[in-house]
Design a protein around this motif. Sequence first.
Motif, mmCIF file in Angstrom:
data_model
loop_
_atom_site.group_PDB
_atom_site.id
_atom_site.type_symbol
_atom_site.label_atom_id
_atom_site.label_comp_id
_atom_site.label_asym_id
_atom_site.label_seq_id
_atom_site.Cartn_x
_atom_site.Cartn_y
_atom_site.Cartn_z
ATOM 1 N N VAL A 1 -107.113 -67.538 100.851
ATOM 2 C CA VAL A 1 -105.812 -68.204 100.792
ATOM 3 C C VAL A 1 -105.913 -69.461 99.931
ATOM 4 N N LYS A 2 -105.010 -69.574 98.984
ATOM 5 C CA LYS A 2 -104.886 -70.800 98.195
ATOM 6 C C LYS A 2 -103.608 -71.505 98.621
ATOM 7 N N THR A 3 -103.741 -72.771 98.990
ATOM 8 C CA THR A 3 -102.586 -73.544 99.435
ATOM 9 C C THR A 3 -101.995 -74.321 98.269
ATOM 10 N N GLU A 4 -100.701 -74.183 98.074
ATOM 11 C CA GLU A 4 -99.979 -74.883 97.013
ATOM 12 C C GLU A 4 -99.035 -75.883 97.666
ATOM 13 N N ASP A 5 -99.429 -77.172 97.627
ATOM 14 C CA ASP A 5 -98.638 -78.215 98.278
ATOM 15 C C ASP A 5 -97.535 -78.681 97.320
ATOM 16 N N LEU A 6 -96.340 -78.176 97.525
ATOM 17 C CA LEU A 6 -95.229 -78.485 96.627
ATOM 18 C C LEU A 6 -94.675 -79.885 96.847
ATOM 19 N N SER A 7 -94.949 -80.477 98.000
ATOM 20 C CA SER A 7 -94.416 -81.807 98.289
ATOM 21 C C SER A 7 -95.138 -82.898 97.511
ATOM 22 N N GLU B 1 -98.415 -69.845 87.511
ATOM 23 C CA GLU B 1 -99.698 -70.206 88.118
ATOM 24 C C GLU B 1 -99.913 -69.458 89.435
ATOM 25 N N ILE B 2 -98.870 -69.355 90.233
ATOM 26 C CA ILE B 2 -98.979 -68.638 91.508
ATOM 27 C C ILE B 2 -99.166 -67.142 91.258
ATOM 28 N N ILE B 3 -98.455 -66.615 90.273
ATOM 29 C CA ILE B 3 -98.615 -65.197 89.934
ATOM 30 C C ILE B 3 -100.040 -64.917 89.472
ATOM 31 N N GLU B 4 -100.641 -65.842 88.740
ATOM 32 C CA GLU B 4 -102.023 -65.677 88.290
ATOM 33 C C GLU B 4 -102.975 -65.575 89.476
ATOM 34 N N CYS B 5 -102.736 -66.351 90.523
ATOM 35 C CA CYS B 5 -103.562 -66.266 91.735
ATOM 36 C C CYS B 5 -103.382 -64.921 92.432
ATOM 37 N N LEU B 6 -102.126 -64.456 92.510
ATOM 38 C CA LEU B 6 -101.860 -63.190 93.188
ATOM 39 C C LEU B 6 -102.354 -61.997 92.380
ATOM 40 N N GLU B 7 -102.105 -62.034 91.077
ATOM 41 C CA GLU B 7 -102.367 -60.876 90.226
ATOM 42 C C GLU B 7 -103.801 -60.827 89.728
ATOM 43 N N LEU C 1 -88.046 -76.487 97.600
ATOM 44 C CA LEU C 1 -88.925 -76.025 96.528
ATOM 45 C C LEU C 1 -89.610 -74.715 96.885
ATOM 46 N N CYS C 2 -89.853 -74.477 98.168
ATOM 47 C CA CYS C 2 -90.417 -73.188 98.599
ATOM 48 C C CYS C 2 -89.467 -72.045 98.243
ATOM 49 N N CYS C 3 -88.179 -72.253 98.493
ATOM 50 C CA CYS C 3 -87.181 -71.227 98.145
ATOM 51 C C CYS C 3 -87.174 -70.986 96.644
ATOM 52 N N LEU C 4 -87.230 -72.067 95.875
ATOM 53 C CA LEU C 4 -87.175 -71.972 94.419
ATOM 54 C C LEU C 4 -88.378 -71.210 93.863
ATOM 55 N N VAL C 5 -89.586 -71.648 94.228
ATOM 56 C CA VAL C 5 -90.794 -71.070 93.639
ATOM 57 C C VAL C 5 -91.006 -69.637 94.114
ATOM 58 N N SER C 6 -90.831 -69.390 95.410
ATOM 59 C CA SER C 6 -91.050 -68.031 95.924
ATOM 60 C C SER C 6 -90.063 -67.043 95.307
ATOM 61 N N SER C 7 -88.821 -67.476 95.080
ATOM 62 C CA SER C 7 -87.827 -66.595 94.465
ATOM 63 C C SER C 7 -88.192 -66.283 93.013
ATOM 64 N N LEU C 8 -88.648 -67.286 92.271
ATOM 65 C CA LEU C 8 -89.033 -67.058 90.881
ATOM 66 C C LEU C 8 -90.220 -66.107 90.787
ATOM 67 N N VAL C 9 -91.193 -66.270 91.677
ATOM 68 C CA VAL C 9 -92.352 -65.377 91.671
ATOM 69 C C VAL C 9 -91.912 -63.936 91.882
ATOM 70 N N GLN C 10 -90.997 -63.713 92.813
ATOM 71 C CA GLN C 10 -90.552 -62.351 93.100
ATOM 72 C C GLN C 10 -89.724 -61.771 91.968
ATOM 73 N N VAL C 11 -88.902 -62.596 91.298
ATOM 74 C CA VAL C 11 -88.132 -62.097 90.155
ATOM 75 C C VAL C 11 -89.068 -61.655 89.038
ATOM 76 N N MET C 12 -90.149 -62.400 88.834
ATOM 77 C CA MET C 12 -91.087 -62.068 87.753
ATOM 78 C C MET C 12 -91.971 -60.872 88.099
ATOM 79 N N MET C 13 -92.329 -60.702 89.364
ATOM 80 C CA MET C 13 -93.296 -59.675 89.734
ATOM 81 C C MET C 13 -92.673 -58.390 90.258
ATOM 82 N N ASP C 14 -91.489 -58.474 90.842
ATOM 83 C CA ASP C 14 -90.885 -57.327 91.519
ATOM 84 C C ASP C 14 -89.660 -56.840 90.741
#
Length: 722
Positions: A341-347, A404-410, A426-439
């Motif tokens: 698990v990699k933790t990404e502290d958005l705050s 950057e998050i996609i690079e960790c997952l992929e 910011l969690c809503c923002l980043v998680s949504s962008l990751v899913q639009v790019m990957m799914d």
Amino acid sequence: MGGAPAASAGGRCERPPLLPRVAASQGGGMLGKGVVGGGGGTKAPKPSFVSYVRPEEIHTNEKEVTEKEVTLHLLPGEQLLCEASTVLKCVQEDSCQRGIYGRLVCTDFKIAFLGDDESALDNDETQFKNKVIGENDITLHCVDQIYGVFDEKKKTLFGQLKKYPEKLIIHCKDLRVFHFCLRYTKEEEVKRIVSGIIHHTQAPKLLKRLFLFSYATAAQNHTATDPKNHAVMFDTLQDWCWELERTKGNMKYKAVSVNEGYKVCERLPAYFVVPTPLPEEDVPRFQGHGIPIWCWSCHSGCALLKMSALPKEQDDGILQIQKNFLDGIYKTIHRPPYETVKTEDLSSNFLSLQEIQTAYSKFKQLFLIDNSTEFWDTDIKWFSLLESSSWLDIIRRCLKKAIEIIECLEAQNMNVLLLEENASDLCCLVSSLVQVMMDPHCRTRFGFQSLVQKEWIVGGHCFLDRCNHLRQSDKEEVPVFLLFLDCVWQLVHQHPPAFEFTETYLTVLSDSLYIPIFSTFFFNSPHQKDTNMHQRQLSLPLTQSKSSPKRGFFREETDHLIKNLLGKRISKLINSSEELQDNFREFYDSWRSKPPNYHGLLLPHIEGPEIKVWAQRYLRWIPEAQILGGGRVATLSKLLEMMEEVQRLQEKIEERHHSQEALQAEAASLLRTSARLSSLFPFALLQRHSSKPVLPTSGWKALGDEEDLAKREDEFVDLGDV
């Protein structure tokens, strides 16, 4: 002068100028220089002709104009509050002395201007007409700022007024600007309409007083659910189980109903997904804080998770309890079959909400222009003003963080845990962008709707506060969702074949934020929505949910808090910035070197010139910014017309029955369709008055030393007939 205005009943005045009537564009005039609450701006030249004929006494050459009443269309539950007659809606030209006379009305839903010369739109335009909001309608929630003009000086209007303006200027959150001249309106009507508009748009409101509830009560017998709507609402346990099965995350994660009825936490949804080994009794310990909540799983089995930080405590004993609790959580998600698990502290390691708020406040002023002269003046320094706003840089940072998050997952086959104070911005923002790019599913229309429902609506984004619908705190107003839509637009603009929807869908979705008919964007949490929307009778008390304390909204101590709670475990999970940059660049360059797969991973180009201004949303109300016959839609339409023309010509040549004149006439009729389109289609179709670009001589001198232009007596050079 032909086409003189016929005024509505009432509102006689002395010595009004004889004003030619033109069709006003949507958005009216514009505000200038980007100064909120400032004075003046460029003074408009005063009219040189004065008529001693009242507006209501003017007749056309052919016949008398009979007074006609324009019908005000009210929605179910909508009530008229106040109105004023003989109001002049000005067009966006330098003098602002031309326009349409009519009534200005204010209801509990909108501000509307009812022109006396409302001509019907042609068939092409009515296809794109908004079915809820008219061309001259402004919902109360869409009003951003209100200004009054007193002796040619512009001032911000709020509270009780001692003196009432001769002109009303309304800034809208969708970047329209309306100018209403009240010089020919009765004094008592001016007081009533100005006071009513200020009160109903600027004063703080209670949730139960929103028009949303009046409409829901009045229209509940007329609404029907569409069985063909395939968007997943994520309001049942079955919806979450279906999403787990779709993403193949059901082997490691489970949907839980521990918060059913919101008995554990009002901030969390009734149903959500957690790691399978996590005991459900751990969820209520800190009201859902510190619990890793599943967002999405990719094909490799890695998952994207989010977690809201534990509240800051001063007591050492409580801090130790929190640390032990988090240690147990991390041991659970570190054991096989879970990946590292990699933790990404958005705050602390990403944007702050204050940065987003400040950047957009500067950015939106670029599109609130007073007149043509000011548009061309600011055009010279537009790019420097755009860069100083930092809005495009913020978009770039959001897209880069998602990559950057996609690079960790992929590439690294790691789980990623997004950490934020309440995991609702910011969690809503980043998680949504990751899913639009990957799914690819999230790039379909129903998939995108389901994504917004899952990550933003059910995910607990505070739309009520972030859009400031209740006018209770300007500091809480941050356009996080608009930032997300702008990031998605960059992807749509760069890779249009990968999406099932167009930029117009995103633009209309952004407009829906301020239309209080749909309950989607008017609550802070699913609990608040379910509690209030199920109580349809307004006579019953509508209790608001207790919002969680917003400690440290723009906080600086977040990074210290997280480090105290998580200790050394976090530091082991976060890679060094140098290593992260190397991995990111290698992954990004590798993807760029291959042809894009529109049914797989989709990354944006984030280099400087690749991040662009969303022209359709931000420039659509500025006629000078339109390229007539330009843009993608107009170009495609032109190509289709040319293909049709070639096909028809081939058929004619083969038949040899028609004359050359008939062929030319038919070709000319075909070309007229694309000529009506513009780069801001379809919104530009609503702007029906002709716009002539007028360049000030100061603009010419700034671009080059043109002495012959500078020596002219006239201040402006009209290029309309060139």
